[in-house]
Design a protein around this motif. Structure first.
Motif, PDB file in Angstrom:
ATOM      1  N   VAL A  52       0.353  -1.159  -0.161  1.00 19.55           N
ATOM      2  CA  VAL A  52      -0.417   0.078   0.206  1.00 19.55           C
ATOM      3  C   VAL A  52       0.764   0.984   0.096  1.00 19.55           C
ATOM      4  CG1 VAL A  52       0.032   0.127   2.645  1.00 19.55           C
ATOM      5  CG2 VAL A  52      -1.712   0.980   1.095  1.00 19.55           C
ATOM      6  N   LEU A  90      -4.810  -5.561   3.135  1.00 15.22           N
ATOM      7  CA  LEU A  90      -3.517  -5.687   3.884  1.00 15.22           C
ATOM      8  C   LEU A  90      -4.251  -5.262   5.347  1.00 15.22           C
ATOM      9  CD1 LEU A  90      -3.185  -3.126   3.865  1.00 15.22           C
ATOM     10  CD2 LEU A  90      -0.577  -4.095   3.119  1.00 15.22           C
ATOM     11  N   GLY A 149      -3.113   9.812  12.402  1.00 15.28           N
ATOM     12  CA  GLY A 149      -3.610   9.329  10.981  1.00 15.28           C
ATOM     13  C   GLY A 149      -4.960   7.964  11.357  1.00 15.28           C
ATOM     14  N   GLY A 164      -6.724   6.391   8.790  1.00 16.15           N
ATOM     15  CA  GLY A 164      -7.718   6.241   7.843  1.00 16.15           C
ATOM     16  C   GLY A 164      -7.896   4.308   7.758  1.00 16.15           C
ATOM     17  N   GLY A 175      -5.110   2.655  10.615  1.00 11.83           N
ATOM     18  CA  GLY A 175      -5.472   3.172  11.479  1.00 11.83           C
ATOM     19  C   GLY A 175      -7.095   3.233  12.362  1.00 11.83           C
ATOM     20  N   ASN A 190      -5.684  13.589  12.541  1.00 10.96           N
ATOM     21  CA  ASN A 190      -5.464  12.869  11.118  1.00 10.96           C
ATOM     22  C   ASN A 190      -5.443  14.011  10.138  1.00 10.96           C
ATOM     23  OD1 ASN A 190      -5.502  10.662   9.335  1.00 10.96           O
ATOM     24  ND2 ASN A 190      -7.479  11.763   8.469  1.00 10.96           N
ATOM     25  N   THR A 191      -5.783  14.206   9.310  1.00  9.37           N
ATOM     26  CA  THR A 191      -5.513  15.599   8.128  1.00  9.37           C
ATOM     27  C   THR A 191      -6.568  16.197   8.433  1.00  9.37           C
ATOM     28  OG1 THR A 191      -4.107  13.882   6.960  1.00  9.37           O
ATOM     29  CG2 THR A 191      -5.185  15.770   5.941  1.00  9.37           C
ATOM     30  N   MET A 208       0.071   5.999  12.363  1.00 13.57           N
ATOM     31  CA  MET A 208      -0.499   4.726  11.373  1.00 13.57           C
ATOM     32  C   MET A 208      -0.654   6.078   9.667  1.00 13.57           C
ATOM     33  SD  MET A 208       0.188   1.725  10.667  1.00 13.57           S
ATOM     34  CE  MET A 208       0.243   1.240   9.500  1.00 13.57           C
ATOM     35  N   ALA A 264       3.803   1.051  12.838  1.00 14.68           N
ATOM     36  CA  ALA A 264       4.717   0.065  11.738  1.00 14.68           C
ATOM     37  C   ALA A 264       3.519   0.549  10.387  1.00 14.68           C
ATOM     38  CB  ALA A 264       3.645  -0.893  12.714  1.00 14.68           C
ATOM     39  N   SER A 265       4.059   1.763  10.586  1.00  9.86           N
ATOM     40  CA  SER A 265       4.480   2.759   8.947  1.00  9.86           C
ATOM     41  C   SER A 265       5.097   2.447   8.900  1.00  9.86           C
ATOM     42  CB  SER A 265       3.670   4.202   9.355  1.00  9.86           C
ATOM     43  OG  SER A 265       3.780   4.597  11.150  1.00  9.86           O
ATOM     44  N   VAL A 302       8.631  -1.259  12.163  1.00 11.46           N
ATOM     45  CA  VAL A 302       9.827  -0.715  10.644  1.00 11.46           C
ATOM     46  C   VAL A 302      10.613   0.490  11.456  1.00 11.46           C
ATOM     47  CG1 VAL A 302       7.749  -0.481   9.222  1.00 11.46           C
ATOM     48  CG2 VAL A 302       7.676   1.422  10.782  1.00 11.46           C
TER      49      VAL A 302
HETATM   50  N1  LIG Z   1       4.721  -2.660   8.721  1.00 14.61           N
HETATM   51  C1  LIG Z   1       3.705  -2.526   7.331  1.00 14.61           C
HETATM   52  O1  LIG Z   1       3.465  -3.860   7.499  1.00 14.61           O
HETATM   53  C2  LIG Z   1       2.558  -1.794   7.188  1.00 14.61           C
HETATM   54  C3  LIG Z   1       1.616  -2.477   6.313  1.00 14.61           C
HETATM   55  C4  LIG Z   1       0.647  -1.777   5.646  1.00 14.61           C
HETATM   56  C5  LIG Z   1       0.691  -0.583   5.432  1.00 14.61           C
HETATM   57  N2  LIG Z   1       1.845   0.663   6.003  1.00 14.61           N
HETATM   58  C6  LIG Z   1       2.718   1.419   6.431  1.00 14.61           C
HETATM   59  O2  LIG Z   1       1.064   2.238   6.499  1.00 14.61           O
HETATM   60  C7  LIG Z   1       0.645   3.330   5.311  1.00 14.61           C
HETATM   61  C8  LIG Z   1      -0.522   3.644   5.988  1.00 14.61           C
HETATM   62  O3  LIG Z   1      -1.326   2.633   5.149  1.00 14.61           O
HETATM   63  P1  LIG Z   1      -2.888   2.764   5.173  1.00 14.61           P
HETATM   64  O4  LIG Z   1      -3.568   2.553   4.243  1.00 14.61           O
HETATM   65  O5  LIG Z   1      -3.829   2.848   6.923  1.00 14.61           O
HETATM   66  O6  LIG Z   1      -2.906   4.554   4.664  1.00 14.61           O
HETATM   67  P2  LIG Z   1      -4.759   5.970   4.521  1.00 14.61           P
HETATM   68  O7  LIG Z   1      -4.031   7.093   3.682  1.00 14.61           O
HETATM   69  O8  LIG Z   1      -5.748   4.748   5.012  1.00 14.61           O
HETATM   70  O9  LIG Z   1      -4.301   6.504   6.322  1.00 14.61           O
HETATM   71  C9  LIG Z   1      -3.149   7.163   5.782  1.00 14.61           C
HETATM   72  C10 LIG Z   1      -3.824   8.466   7.127  1.00 14.61           C
HETATM   73  O10 LIG Z   1      -3.266   9.383   7.438  1.00 14.61           O
HETATM   74  C11 LIG Z   1      -3.502  10.453   7.424  1.00 14.61           C
HETATM   75  N3  LIG Z   1      -2.531  11.368   7.322  1.00 14.61           N
HETATM   76  C12 LIG Z   1      -1.451  11.710   6.548  1.00 14.61           C
HETATM   77  N4  LIG Z   1      -0.590  12.588   6.344  1.00 14.61           N
HETATM   78  C13 LIG Z   1      -1.306  13.037   7.918  1.00 14.61           C
HETATM   79  C14 LIG Z   1      -0.296  13.414   8.690  1.00 14.61           C
HETATM   80  N5  LIG Z   1       0.768  14.500   8.860  1.00 14.61           N
HETATM   81  N6  LIG Z   1      -0.890  14.288  10.199  1.00 14.61           N
HETATM   82  C15 LIG Z   1      -2.188  13.134  10.515  1.00 14.61           C
HETATM   83  N7  LIG Z   1      -2.576  12.351   9.539  1.00 14.61           N
HETATM   84  C16 LIG Z   1      -2.268  12.145   8.381  1.00 14.61           C
HETATM   85  C17 LIG Z   1      -4.343  10.177   6.056  1.00 14.61           C
HETATM   86  O11 LIG Z   1      -4.773  11.334   6.252  1.00 14.61           O
HETATM   87  C18 LIG Z   1      -4.685   9.527   6.291  1.00 14.61           C
HETATM   88  O12 LIG Z   1      -6.151   9.773   7.115  1.00 14.61           O
HETATM   89  C19 LIG Z   1       0.734   3.391   3.807  1.00 14.61           C
HETATM   90  O13 LIG Z   1       1.400   4.196   3.516  1.00 14.61           O
HETATM   91  C20 LIG Z   1       2.360   2.627   4.893  1.00 14.61           C
HETATM   92  O14 LIG Z   1       3.327   3.334   4.972  1.00 14.61           O
HETATM   93  C21 LIG Z   1       3.274  -0.554   6.794  1.00 14.61           C
END
Ligand SMILES: NC(=O)c1ccc[n+]([C@@H]2O[C@H](COP(=O)([O-])OP(=O)(O)OC[C@H]3O[C@@H](n4cnc5c(N)ncnc54)[C@H](O)[C@@H]3O)[C@@H](O)[C@H]2O)c1
Ligand SMILES: O=C(O)[C@H](O)CO
Length: 319
Positions: free
Chosen positions: A75, A99, A152, A154, A157, A176-177, A207, A235-236, A262
Motif C-alpha cells: 500500500v 492488508l 492517522g 485511515g 488506523g 488526522n489530516t 499510521m 508499524a507505518s 519498521v
Molecule cells: N508495517 C507494514 O507492514 C505496513 C503494512 C501496511 C501499511 N503500512 C504503512 O501504513 C501506511 C498507512 O496505510 P493506510 O492504508 O492506513 O493509509 P491511509 O491513507 O488509509 O491512512 C493514512 C491516514 O493518515 C492521514 N495522514 C496523512 N498525513 C498525516 C499527517 N501529517 N498528520 C495526520 N494524519 C495524516 C491521512 O489523512 C489518512 O487518513 C502506508 O502508507 C504504509 O507506509 C505498513
C-alpha cells in the motif's frame, strides 16, 4: 508484439502464468548489487513493472522509456517519486485495503507484547530463569481500558482503533489530516490536536504514509510530550520517526517502551542500540506478512498491472 513486464519480487506461479499468457515476462526474485545492471537493462524494453521493497529511483525509471505502469505489491508508495510519475504521465498502482486486517492484527500484537513484556518474559523462561514467582519488577501494564492515540485514522488506523474499542474497551483519541466522522460515530473516537494526542495517549500509534511532510515528524519534542508510562507503537514507516530521539527516550526511560515493525534502516543493523533495550519489541516489517494477505496483495497488484497495460483504469492508482 507482446508488451514486456519486468517482475522484481517472487510471485505465486499461477499469477506469473497470468502475466506470461499476455506479456513477455522477465523475472528477478530480488534485485541486488550483483544483478542491478541486468535489471536496468531489462527495463529498457518494459511497459510494465511489478514488485516491492525496492526503491525505484528516477535513474531506473529514466532507463525505462517505454514504461506505462508500475504496480507495487504494497500500500505504501514511498519507494517512488510521485511527482516524477505525474510529470511523465505514468501510472503507479498499489494494494490498499486487502492488508488492513492483517496489519492491524500485527500492530495489536505489538501493543500486547510491549505492554505485557511477552518477548522479554518468554526469553526469561527459555533461559531457565523462572525459578519462582516472578515478582513486581517483571510485571507489565494493562492494555484494556487504556487510551489509544491514533496519529492517522485511515484504513489501517481505523482497523486498529476498532480492535482497541470493541475488543479491549479502550478510549480512542486521534489526529488526522481531517476529522473522521465514521470513527467518531462507531468507535466513540475523539479528535484531538497533535500535541494533545502525545500528551493523553497510553499507546501512541502513528499510521501515516511516509511523505515529505511526515518524514521525521515524530522526534524529541513529541517523545517529551508523552507520559513516562506511554508505549510507542510504529508499524507505518521507520523514517516518520527520528530514531535517535526514540532511542534516547527509551534509554532514559522518559517513555515506558516501544513496539516497532519498521525502522529507519531495514533490515535493522545488528548493532542498533534498539536491540540492546529490554523495553523494545522489534519485528522484521511483518505487518502484512501472512500467507493469505500477501496472496491477496499479489493478486491485486497483478490485476492492477494487467488493467493498466490493457489500457483500462487499474482499480487502485496512487498516481
Ligand atoms: N508495517 C507494514 O507492514 C505496513 C503494512 C501496511 C501499511 N503500512 C504503512 O501504513 C501506511 C498507512 O496505510 P493506510 O492504508 O492506513 O493509509 P491511509 O491513507 O488509509 O491512512 C493514512 C491516514 O493518515 C492521514 N495522514 C496523512 N498525513 C498525516 C499527517 N501529517 N498528520 C495526520 N494524519 C495524516 C491521512 O489523512 C489518512 O487518513 C502506508 O502508507 C504504509 O507506509 C505498513
Ligand atoms: O506498505 C506496505 O504495504 C507494507 O509496508 C508492506 O506490506
Amino acid at each position: 508484439m507482446k508488451q514486456h513486464v519486468v517482475v522484481y519480487k517472487k510471485l505465486p506461479e499461477d499469477l506469473l502464468q497470468r502475466l506470461r499468457d499476455e506479456f513477455e515476462v522477465t523475472c528477478f526474485e530480488t534485485v541486488n548489487a550483483g544483478n542491478r545492471a541486468q535489471f536496468q537493462a531489462a527495463l529498457a524494453t518494459a511497459q510494465g513493472i511489478i514488485g516491492a521493497s525496492l526503491p525505484i529511483g528516477n535513474d531506473l525509471l529514466e532507463a525505462a522509456p517505454l514504461l506505462k505502469i508500475a504496480s507495487t505489491v504494497s500500500v505504501g508508495v514511498d519507494n517512488f517519486d510521485l511527482d516524477y510519475f505525474r510529470k511523465r504521465g505514468l501510472m503507479l498502482a498499489h494494494t490498499p485495503g486487502v492488508l488492513n486486517e492483517a496489519t492491524a492484527d500485527a500492530i495489536f500484537s505489538l501493543i500486547l507484547a510491549s505492554a505485557r513484556r511477552v518477548v522479554e518474559l518468554a526469553e526469561f523462561v527459555k533461559a531457565g530463569k523462572w525459578k519462582g514467582s516472578i515478582g513486581e519488577s517483571l510485571f507489565g501494564v494493562n492494555v484494556h481500558g487504556k487510551t489509544l492515540g491514533m496519529l492517522g485514522m485511515g484504513r489501517i488506523g481505523g482497523a486498529v482503533a476498532r480492535r482497541a474499542h470493541h475488543g479491549f474497551g479502550m478510549k480512542i483519541v486521534y489526529h488526522n489530516t481531517r476529522p473522521n466522522p465514521e470513527a467518531e460515530a462507531s468507535l466513540a473516537a475523539t479528535y484531538v490536536t497533535r500535541d494533545e494526542l502525545f500528551q493523553q495517549a497510553d499507546f501512541v500509534c502513528p499510521m501515516l504514509p511516509l511523505t515529505a511532510q511526515t518524514e521525521r515528524t515524530i522526534g524529541a519534542r513529541e517523545f517529551g510530550l508523552m507520559k513516562p508510562s506511554a508505549i510507542f507503537i510504529n508499524a507505518s514507516r521507520g523514517r516518520i520517526v527520528d530514531e535517535a530521539a526514540l532511542i534516547e527516550a527509551l534509554q532514559r526511560k522518559t517513555i515506558y517502551g516501544a513496539g516497532l515493525d519498521v525502522f529507519e534502516q531495514e533490515p535493522l543493523p545488528a548493532d542498533s542500540p534498539l536491540l540492546q533495550l529490554p523495553n523494545v519489541v522489534a519485528l522484521p516489517h511483518i505487518g502484512s506478512a501472512t500467507h493469505e494477505t500477501r496472496r491477496a496483495m499479489a493478486e491485486l497488484a497483478v490485476d492492477n498491472l494487467i488493467a493498466g497495460l490493457r489500457g483500462a483504469q487499474p482499480v487502485h492508482l496512487a498516481v
